[in-house]
Scaffold this motif. Structure first.
Motif, PDB file in Angstrom:
ATOM      1  N   VAL A 185       0.750  -1.117   0.069  1.00 59.17           N
ATOM      2  CA  VAL A 185      -0.056  -0.043  -0.101  1.00 59.17           C
ATOM      3  C   VAL A 185       0.949   1.261   0.071  1.00 59.17           C
ATOM      4  O   VAL A 185       0.569   2.404  -0.844  1.00 59.17           O
ATOM      5  CB  VAL A 185      -1.085   0.068   1.250  1.00 59.17           C
ATOM      6  CG1 VAL A 185      -0.410   0.212   2.557  1.00 59.17           C
ATOM      7  CG2 VAL A 185      -2.083   1.088   0.861  1.00 59.17           C
ATOM      8  N   GLN A 186       1.913   1.133   0.597  1.00 61.76           N
ATOM      9  CA  GLN A 186       3.086   2.432   0.686  1.00 61.76           C
ATOM     10  C   GLN A 186       3.679   2.550  -0.582  1.00 61.76           C
ATOM     11  O   GLN A 186       3.589   3.734  -0.970  1.00 61.76           O
ATOM     12  CB  GLN A 186       4.054   2.171   2.005  1.00 61.76           C
ATOM     13  CG  GLN A 186       3.414   2.319   3.114  1.00 61.76           C
ATOM     14  CD  GLN A 186       4.436   1.630   4.388  1.00 61.76           C
ATOM     15  OE1 GLN A 186       5.078   0.826   3.757  1.00 61.76           O
ATOM     16  NE2 GLN A 186       4.888   2.446   5.361  1.00 61.76           N
ATOM     17  N   PHE A 187       3.955   1.635  -1.306  1.00 61.58           N
ATOM     18  CA  PHE A 187       4.858   1.580  -2.302  1.00 61.58           C
ATOM     19  C   PHE A 187       3.705   2.228  -3.398  1.00 61.58           C
ATOM     20  O   PHE A 187       4.196   2.912  -4.212  1.00 61.58           O
ATOM     21  CB  PHE A 187       5.604   0.440  -2.651  1.00 61.58           C
ATOM     22  CG  PHE A 187       6.473   0.369  -3.691  1.00 61.58           C
ATOM     23  CD1 PHE A 187       7.790   0.967  -3.659  1.00 61.58           C
ATOM     24  CD2 PHE A 187       5.958   0.059  -5.327  1.00 61.58           C
ATOM     25  CE1 PHE A 187       8.527   0.955  -4.674  1.00 61.58           C
ATOM     26  CE2 PHE A 187       7.100  -0.004  -6.182  1.00 61.58           C
ATOM     27  CZ  PHE A 187       8.244   0.641  -5.782  1.00 61.58           C
ATOM     28  N   GLY A 234       1.834   6.358  -7.339  1.00 59.81           N
ATOM     29  CA  GLY A 234       0.654   6.843  -7.947  1.00 59.81           C
ATOM     30  C   GLY A 234      -0.324   5.809  -8.471  1.00 59.81           C
ATOM     31  O   GLY A 234      -0.871   5.835  -9.410  1.00 59.81           O
ATOM     32  N   LEU A 235      -0.237   4.675  -7.800  1.00 61.89           N
ATOM     33  CA  LEU A 235      -1.059   3.573  -8.200  1.00 61.89           C
ATOM     34  C   LEU A 235      -1.984   2.718  -7.094  1.00 61.89           C
ATOM     35  O   LEU A 235      -1.720   3.115  -5.875  1.00 61.89           O
ATOM     36  CB  LEU A 235      -0.477   2.107  -8.732  1.00 61.89           C
ATOM     37  CG  LEU A 235       0.594   2.448  -9.853  1.00 61.89           C
ATOM     38  CD1 LEU A 235       1.723   1.195  -9.880  1.00 61.89           C
ATOM     39  CD2 LEU A 235      -0.233   2.624 -11.078  1.00 61.89           C
ATOM     40  N   TRP A 279      -1.270  -2.885  -8.079  1.00 61.61           N
ATOM     41  CA  TRP A 279       0.296  -3.056  -7.652  1.00 61.61           C
ATOM     42  C   TRP A 279       0.187  -4.652  -7.286  1.00 61.61           C
ATOM     43  O   TRP A 279       0.931  -5.254  -7.714  1.00 61.61           O
ATOM     44  CB  TRP A 279       0.801  -2.253  -6.523  1.00 61.61           C
ATOM     45  CG  TRP A 279       2.138  -2.387  -6.327  1.00 61.61           C
ATOM     46  CD1 TRP A 279       2.521  -3.378  -5.358  1.00 61.61           C
ATOM     47  CD2 TRP A 279       3.353  -2.351  -7.039  1.00 61.61           C
ATOM     48  NE1 TRP A 279       3.975  -3.777  -5.675  1.00 61.61           N
ATOM     49  CE2 TRP A 279       4.506  -2.930  -6.751  1.00 61.61           C
ATOM     50  CE3 TRP A 279       3.406  -1.534  -8.239  1.00 61.61           C
ATOM     51  CZ2 TRP A 279       5.615  -2.873  -6.993  1.00 61.61           C
ATOM     52  CZ3 TRP A 279       4.516  -1.304  -8.966  1.00 61.61           C
ATOM     53  CH2 TRP A 279       5.660  -2.026  -8.463  1.00 61.61           C
ATOM     54  N   ASN A 280      -0.719  -4.932  -6.397  1.00 64.18           N
ATOM     55  CA  ASN A 280      -0.958  -6.453  -6.276  1.00 64.18           C
ATOM     56  C   ASN A 280      -0.990  -7.312  -7.347  1.00 64.18           C
ATOM     57  O   ASN A 280      -0.541  -8.400  -7.565  1.00 64.18           O
ATOM     58  CB  ASN A 280      -1.823  -6.584  -4.983  1.00 64.18           C
ATOM     59  CG  ASN A 280      -1.880  -8.010  -4.751  1.00 64.18           C
ATOM     60  OD1 ASN A 280      -1.152  -8.564  -4.267  1.00 64.18           O
ATOM     61  ND2 ASN A 280      -3.158  -8.453  -4.139  1.00 64.18           N
ATOM     62  N   ASN A 281      -2.026  -7.070  -8.244  1.00 61.81           N
ATOM     63  CA  ASN A 281      -2.096  -7.682  -9.571  1.00 61.81           C
ATOM     64  C   ASN A 281      -0.741  -7.704 -10.221  1.00 61.81           C
ATOM     65  O   ASN A 281      -0.419  -8.906 -10.826  1.00 61.81           O
ATOM     66  CB  ASN A 281      -3.230  -7.069 -10.250  1.00 61.81           C
ATOM     67  CG  ASN A 281      -4.540  -7.477  -9.640  1.00 61.81           C
ATOM     68  OD1 ASN A 281      -4.725  -8.420  -9.161  1.00 61.81           O
ATOM     69  ND2 ASN A 281      -5.273  -6.270  -9.845  1.00 61.81           N
ATOM     70  N   LEU A 286       2.612   0.140 -20.115  1.00 56.75           N
ATOM     71  CA  LEU A 286       3.636   1.275 -20.268  1.00 56.75           C
ATOM     72  C   LEU A 286       3.380   2.663 -19.343  1.00 56.75           C
ATOM     73  O   LEU A 286       4.388   3.210 -18.980  1.00 56.75           O
ATOM     74  CB  LEU A 286       3.743   1.773 -21.781  1.00 56.75           C
ATOM     75  CG  LEU A 286       4.588   0.543 -22.591  1.00 56.75           C
ATOM     76  CD1 LEU A 286       4.676   0.769 -23.925  1.00 56.75           C
ATOM     77  CD2 LEU A 286       5.944   0.336 -21.916  1.00 56.75           C
ATOM     78  N   ASP A 287       2.114   3.169 -19.402  1.00 58.23           N
ATOM     79  CA  ASP A 287       2.166   4.345 -18.635  1.00 58.23           C
ATOM     80  C   ASP A 287       2.558   4.408 -17.264  1.00 58.23           C
ATOM     81  O   ASP A 287       3.134   5.102 -16.544  1.00 58.23           O
ATOM     82  CB  ASP A 287       0.461   4.755 -18.643  1.00 58.23           C
ATOM     83  CG  ASP A 287       0.059   5.291 -20.217  1.00 58.23           C
ATOM     84  OD1 ASP A 287       1.056   5.723 -20.884  1.00 58.23           O
ATOM     85  OD2 ASP A 287      -1.099   5.337 -20.424  1.00 58.23           O
ATOM     86  N   GLN A 288       1.894   2.931 -16.449  1.00 59.48           N
ATOM     87  CA  GLN A 288       2.315   2.953 -15.085  1.00 59.48           C
ATOM     88  C   GLN A 288       3.935   2.564 -14.918  1.00 59.48           C
ATOM     89  O   GLN A 288       4.557   3.215 -14.132  1.00 59.48           O
ATOM     90  CB  GLN A 288       1.639   1.829 -14.456  1.00 59.48           C
ATOM     91  CG  GLN A 288       0.012   2.278 -14.052  1.00 59.48           C
ATOM     92  CD  GLN A 288      -0.779   2.194 -15.411  1.00 59.48           C
ATOM     93  OE1 GLN A 288      -0.599   1.538 -16.187  1.00 59.48           O
ATOM     94  NE2 GLN A 288      -1.790   2.902 -14.998  1.00 59.48           N
ATOM     95  N   ALA A 289       4.407   1.920 -16.113  1.00 61.81           N
ATOM     96  CA  ALA A 289       5.845   1.498 -15.982  1.00 61.81           C
ATOM     97  C   ALA A 289       6.684   2.825 -16.119  1.00 61.81           C
ATOM     98  O   ALA A 289       7.682   3.018 -15.372  1.00 61.81           O
ATOM     99  CB  ALA A 289       6.299   0.520 -17.151  1.00 61.81           C
TER     100      ALA A 289
END
Length: 91
Positions: free
Chosen positions: A29-31, A36-37, A42-44, A54-57
């Protein structure tokens, strides 16, 4: 199967994302908040249920300094020194 293809599967990508988060010493949750996710997204990504797009990467690269080559293919050559020292090499 070539090393590049093996390193780019969902499980391998998720494992690298988990190792990076652990190198930062943060809970999911912190990371996720730092980059910004949502924690669910993030878990998925970490569990290999979904490939980080790519946008998140790109956002992840901007915040942490990792490279797309490392995220998607495991190429350590562009990792920031601090992370390279903390993240074990893939076998």
């Amino acid at each position: 199967m070539s090393t590049t293809l093996r390193n780019s599967n969902l499980s391998a990508i998720g494992g690298r994302l988990r190792l990076m988060r652990e190198a930062y010493g943060m809970a999911q949750v912190q990371f996720a908040q730092m980059v910004g996710l949502t924690q669910q997204s993030w878990n998925n990504y970490e569990r290999g249920r979904r490939r980080i797009d790519l946008d998140q990467a790109f956002r992840l690269c901007a915040v942490t300094g990792v490279t797309l080559d490392w995220i998607y293919f495991g190429d350590r050559s562009g990792l920031p020194l601090r992370l390279a020292q903390m993240i074990p090499e893939e076998g």
